[in-house]
Design a protein around this motif. Structure first.
Motif, PDB file in Angstrom:
ATOM      1  N   PHE A 237      -5.282 -17.662  25.744  1.00 13.31           N
ATOM      2  CA  PHE A 237      -5.967 -16.666  24.950  1.00 13.31           C
ATOM      3  C   PHE A 237      -5.064 -15.371  24.773  1.00 13.31           C
ATOM      4  O   PHE A 237      -5.074 -14.757  23.693  1.00 13.31           O
ATOM      5  N   ILE A 238      -4.646 -14.727  25.908  1.00 18.15           N
ATOM      6  CA  ILE A 238      -3.974 -13.278  25.949  1.00 18.15           C
ATOM      7  C   ILE A 238      -2.808 -13.389  24.988  1.00 18.15           C
ATOM      8  O   ILE A 238      -2.641 -12.482  24.285  1.00 18.15           O
ATOM      9  N   MET A 239      -1.927 -14.540  25.326  1.00 15.53           N
ATOM     10  CA  MET A 239      -0.589 -14.709  24.499  1.00 15.53           C
ATOM     11  C   MET A 239      -1.118 -14.760  23.030  1.00 15.53           C
ATOM     12  O   MET A 239      -0.229 -14.376  22.353  1.00 15.53           O
ATOM     13  N   THR A 240      -1.974 -15.626  22.722  1.00 13.84           N
ATOM     14  CA  THR A 240      -2.272 -15.827  21.127  1.00 13.84           C
ATOM     15  C   THR A 240      -2.888 -14.301  20.753  1.00 13.84           C
ATOM     16  O   THR A 240      -2.300 -14.172  19.537  1.00 13.84           O
ATOM     17  N   VAL A 241      -3.389 -13.582  21.367  1.00 11.14           N
ATOM     18  CA  VAL A 241      -3.891 -12.225  20.862  1.00 11.14           C
ATOM     19  C   VAL A 241      -2.527 -11.382  20.684  1.00 11.14           C
ATOM     20  O   VAL A 241      -2.555 -10.836  19.819  1.00 11.14           O
ATOM     21  N   MET A 254       5.683 -16.531  13.035  1.00 14.02           N
ATOM     22  CA  MET A 254       5.079 -18.007  12.975  1.00 14.02           C
ATOM     23  C   MET A 254       5.879 -19.035  12.945  1.00 14.02           C
ATOM     24  O   MET A 254       5.388 -20.049  13.630  1.00 14.02           O
ATOM     25  N   GLN A 255       6.990 -19.092  12.185  1.00 14.07           N
ATOM     26  CA  GLN A 255       7.672 -20.161  12.098  1.00 14.07           C
ATOM     27  C   GLN A 255       8.516 -20.513  13.396  1.00 14.07           C
ATOM     28  O   GLN A 255       9.047 -21.468  13.736  1.00 14.07           O
ATOM     29  N   TYR A 256       8.599 -19.683  14.260  1.00 18.73           N
ATOM     30  CA  TYR A 256       9.188 -19.991  15.519  1.00 18.73           C
ATOM     31  C   TYR A 256       8.209 -20.315  16.753  1.00 18.73           C
ATOM     32  O   TYR A 256       8.653 -20.414  17.847  1.00 18.73           O
ATOM     33  N   VAL A 257       6.858 -20.439  16.416  1.00 13.06           N
ATOM     34  CA  VAL A 257       5.911 -20.662  17.339  1.00 13.06           C
ATOM     35  C   VAL A 257       5.433 -21.974  17.559  1.00 13.06           C
ATOM     36  O   VAL A 257       5.299 -22.630  16.531  1.00 13.06           O
ATOM     37  N   ILE A 258       5.247 -22.615  18.785  1.00 15.64           N
ATOM     38  CA  ILE A 258       4.388 -23.666  19.113  1.00 15.64           C
ATOM     39  C   ILE A 258       3.196 -23.271  19.903  1.00 15.64           C
ATOM     40  O   ILE A 258       3.438 -22.525  20.938  1.00 15.64           O
ATOM     41  N   PHE A 259       2.025 -23.631  19.519  1.00 20.80           N
ATOM     42  CA  PHE A 259       0.889 -23.329  20.294  1.00 20.80           C
ATOM     43  C   PHE A 259       0.548 -24.294  21.112  1.00 20.80           C
ATOM     44  O   PHE A 259       0.598 -25.501  21.039  1.00 20.80           O
ATOM     45  N   SER A 260       0.858 -24.113  22.687  1.00 18.29           N
ATOM     46  CA  SER A 260       0.809 -25.115  23.668  1.00 18.29           C
ATOM     47  C   SER A 260      -0.596 -25.764  23.983  1.00 18.29           C
ATOM     48  O   SER A 260      -0.626 -26.940  24.118  1.00 18.29           O
ATOM     49  N   HIS A 261      -1.718 -24.819  24.128  1.00 19.79           N
ATOM     50  CA  HIS A 261      -2.844 -25.390  24.522  1.00 19.79           C
ATOM     51  C   HIS A 261      -4.035 -24.357  24.122  1.00 19.79           C
ATOM     52  O   HIS A 261      -3.902 -23.128  23.954  1.00 19.79           O
ATOM     53  N   ALA A 273      -8.622 -21.152  15.369  1.00 17.31           N
ATOM     54  CA  ALA A 273      -9.155 -21.340  13.990  1.00 17.31           C
ATOM     55  C   ALA A 273      -8.775 -20.302  12.915  1.00 17.31           C
ATOM     56  O   ALA A 273      -8.210 -20.733  11.830  1.00 17.31           O
ATOM     57  N   TYR A 274      -8.844 -19.214  13.270  1.00 22.59           N
ATOM     58  CA  TYR A 274      -8.434 -17.781  12.346  1.00 22.59           C
ATOM     59  C   TYR A 274      -6.952 -18.189  12.056  1.00 22.59           C
ATOM     60  O   TYR A 274      -6.463 -17.945  11.005  1.00 22.59           O
ATOM     61  N   LEU A 275      -6.107 -18.597  12.913  1.00 23.34           N
ATOM     62  CA  LEU A 275      -4.631 -18.563  12.740  1.00 23.34           C
ATOM     63  C   LEU A 275      -4.284 -19.912  12.170  1.00 23.34           C
ATOM     64  O   LEU A 275      -3.368 -20.222  11.625  1.00 23.34           O
ATOM     65  N   LYS A 276      -5.235 -20.854  11.876  1.00 23.63           N
ATOM     66  CA  LYS A 276      -5.053 -22.322  11.444  1.00 23.63           C
ATOM     67  C   LYS A 276      -4.300 -23.008  12.419  1.00 23.63           C
ATOM     68  O   LYS A 276      -3.021 -23.720  12.166  1.00 23.63           O
ATOM     69  N   ALA A 277      -4.137 -23.029  13.732  1.00 25.83           N
ATOM     70  CA  ALA A 277      -3.412 -23.204  14.632  1.00 25.83           C
ATOM     71  C   ALA A 277      -3.921 -24.600  15.302  1.00 25.83           C
ATOM     72  O   ALA A 277      -4.978 -24.807  15.562  1.00 25.83           O
ATOM     73  N   LYS A 278      -2.686 -25.645  15.440  1.00 25.88           N
ATOM     74  CA  LYS A 278      -3.325 -27.001  16.358  1.00 25.88           C
ATOM     75  C   LYS A 278      -2.496 -26.891  17.532  1.00 25.88           C
ATOM     76  O   LYS A 278      -1.326 -27.403  17.665  1.00 25.88           O
ATOM     77  N   PRO A 279      -2.991 -26.561  18.654  1.00 26.26           N
ATOM     78  CA  PRO A 279      -2.689 -26.787  20.036  1.00 26.26           C
ATOM     79  C   PRO A 279      -2.117 -28.060  20.452  1.00 26.26           C
ATOM     80  O   PRO A 279      -2.969 -28.819  20.026  1.00 26.26           O
TER      81      PRO A 279
END
Length: 323
Positions: A237-241, A254-261, A273-279
């Motif tokens: 949560f904190i690092m996603t913020v 955003m092109q350099y990012v992978i969402f871990s969990h 959901a706001y970022l349309k991210a799939k961890p």
């Protein structure tokens, strides 16, 4: 590759991202590093966390001694762990393994005044940039970030609410384990802090008023990593913020990012959901420190190995049965 199309699912997506980022069909992961930024928050005086303020420095010692959650995870996956004091309300003296970049002994209480000055914000950004530049110079090309700072989930909730224009209630969670009464008290304190804020809604102003030194340092680190073409594994949560704020300063990050969990902290699912991210993972983690990123790192290794070691139909002497 000698396999049905799409049969390796998200590993194929990871492999594509790696290959495109590094501009090669043989991507490499070199000298992975997890940097944990540590600082205290003035808002802790309002008793909005189950954990007392001294837990911050005590956990730093535990990480230095190798006994924290992030410690064993980094050992298990051979990830270099670095700790940076940017604002812990404690004097560590000279101690091996801790980078001393303290700005101040904790931020100010944003219920009554801005957490930090503009110059302190700039200093924290620079600290994060410097830390990434240092590991890049020795060959790191994949990085994650963690944090340690009691009540930083509260600061994150406010920042998320203001930047995303989402109800504060959807953003506030239990942090280190608040009960229902504690959660309601936290919500009311944060709501009062927002109501008392008279400043601009631009990201820099909001961050200076409600942020933490460790969070701002992480934002600077993320921006520098993207500038250098380093792959960034985003923790909970904190690092996603922090990434949300970094993306307001540089949308191409955003092109350099992978969402871990997906963290177990309440607001994280709404932010993803706001970022349309799939961890990659959903393990119910809410430890912070970069723990989710390190748990996901082996999947990144698998994606790289797929590109480097999996045979083609021709190499495997298999008849290709699709176009």
């Amino acid at each position: 590759m000698a396999k049905p199309k799409g049969s390796l699912g998200q590993l194929e997506e990871l492999a594509l991202q790696l290959a495109m980022l590094q501009k090669t069909l043989k991507p490499e992961l070199r000298k992975p590093c997890n940097i944990v930024f540590c600082a205290d928050h003035g808002i802790v005086e309002e008793h909005i966390s189950q954990s007392p303020k001294e837990i911050t420095y005590q956990v730093v010692y535990n990480m230095l001694n190798g006994g924290a959650g992030i410690s064993f995870l980094c050992r298990q996956h051979q990830v270099d762990l670095k700790l940076v004091d940017v604002g812990v309300d404690y004097d560590f003296q000279a101690i091996s393994g801790l980078k001393h970049r303290k700005i101040r002994r904790g931020t100010r209480n944003y219920l009554y005044e801005a957490a930090m000055t503009e110059s302190e914000l700039e200093e924290a950004i620079k600290i994060g940039e410097d830390c990434v530049s240092e590991v890049y110079e020795v060959g790191c090309n994949v990085i994650s970030f963690g944090e340690m700072g009691i009540t930083n989930t509260a600061s994150s909730a406010i920042l998320m609410s203001l930047i995303c224009d989402l109800p504060l209630r959807d953003c506030v969670g239990r942090g280190s384990g608040l009960d229902d009464d504690g959660l309601e008290h936290r919500y009311q304190v944060l709501l009062k802090a927002i109501d008392g804020y008279q400043g601009s809604r631009n990201p820099e102003a909001v961050l200076a008023y409600f942020g933490g030194y460790e969070m701002v340092a992480a934002i600077g680190a993320m921006l520098r990593a993207a500038e250098l073409g380093i792959l960034i594994l985003i923790d909970g949560f904190i690092m996603t913020v922090c990434l949300l704020l970094a993306s307001r300063f540089n949308p191409t990050i955003m092109q350099y990012v992978i969402f871990s969990h997906q963290s177990d902290e309440a607001g994280h699912k709404h932010l993803l959901a706001y970022l349309k991210a799939k961890p990659l993972l959903s393990l119910g983690l809410r430890l912070g420190e970069g723990s989710g990123a390190i748990c996901a790192y082996p999947l990144l290794c698998s994606a790289a190995m797929m590109m480097n070691e999996m045979a083609s139909f021709e190499e495997a002497k298999l008849r290709k049965y699709f176009d």
